[in-house]
Design a protein around this motif. Structure first.
Motif, PDB file in Angstrom:
ATOM      1  N   TYR A 176      37.435  32.100  54.342  1.00 32.41           N
ATOM      2  CA  TYR A 176      38.325  30.755  54.301  1.00 32.41           C
ATOM      3  C   TYR A 176      38.886  31.003  55.504  1.00 32.41           C
ATOM      4  O   TYR A 176      39.363  32.011  56.108  1.00 32.41           O
ATOM      5  N   TRP A 201      44.681  25.691  54.153  1.00 34.32           N
ATOM      6  CA  TRP A 201      43.636  26.305  54.040  1.00 34.32           C
ATOM      7  C   TRP A 201      42.383  25.541  53.890  1.00 34.32           C
ATOM      8  O   TRP A 201      42.409  24.381  53.669  1.00 34.32           O
ATOM      9  N   GLN A 205      38.314  25.107  52.183  1.00 34.69           N
ATOM     10  CA  GLN A 205      37.679  25.073  51.170  1.00 34.69           C
ATOM     11  C   GLN A 205      36.544  26.519  50.822  1.00 34.69           C
ATOM     12  O   GLN A 205      36.430  26.765  49.933  1.00 34.69           O
ATOM     13  N   GLY A 206      36.536  26.931  52.034  1.00 34.86           N
ATOM     14  CA  GLY A 206      35.502  28.190  52.118  1.00 34.86           C
ATOM     15  C   GLY A 206      34.250  28.066  52.181  1.00 34.86           C
ATOM     16  O   GLY A 206      33.545  26.969  52.044  1.00 34.86           O
TER      17      GLY A 206
END
Length: 126
Positions: free
Chosen positions: A95, A116, A118-119
């Protein structure tokens, strides 16, 4: 709310290299300290690498020092993570994260970062 979108994950073999990218949706990125975190199955999210908003300072967790390089290109609103000599234990969802307000230091706690992505999944086979 700035949007962060990661890309570049995939399935690789041990010893291979991979480059992750994270693109921010707007210019507020330039005032953010940025970091990469990762989360392996069944484990907590952990700090991997961070870079100051100026791009002049970086910090790495011990397990990736000498193998990973974090960088940023502010004109492109983009953060990178160059990963070399990958190991099976590097397998995780990666992330990107941003901490706004022109921070004075590179923080390593999940709670310090308010933005952040979403990865992206990185899988390293042995």
């Amino acid at each position: 709310q700035v949007q962060l979108v990661e890309s570049g994950g995939g399935l690789v073999q041990a010893g291979d290299s991979l480059r992750l990218s994270c693109v921010a949706s707007d210019r507020r990125f330039t005032g953010y300290s940025m970091a990469w975190f990762r989360q392996a199955p069944g484990k907590e999210r952990e700090f991997v690498a961070g870079i100051s908003w100026t791009g002049t300072s970086t910090y790495y967790t011990d397990s990736v020092k000498g193998r990973f390089t974090i960088s940023r290109r502010n004109p492109l609103n983009t953060l990178y993570l160059e990963m070399r000599s990958l190991k099976p234990e590097d397998t995780a969802v990666y992330y990107c994260a941003g901490e706004g307000g022109y921070p004075r230091q590179i923080d390593t706690a999940v709670s310090d970062y308010e933005h952040w992505g979403q990865g992206t999944l990185v899988t390293v086979s042995s």
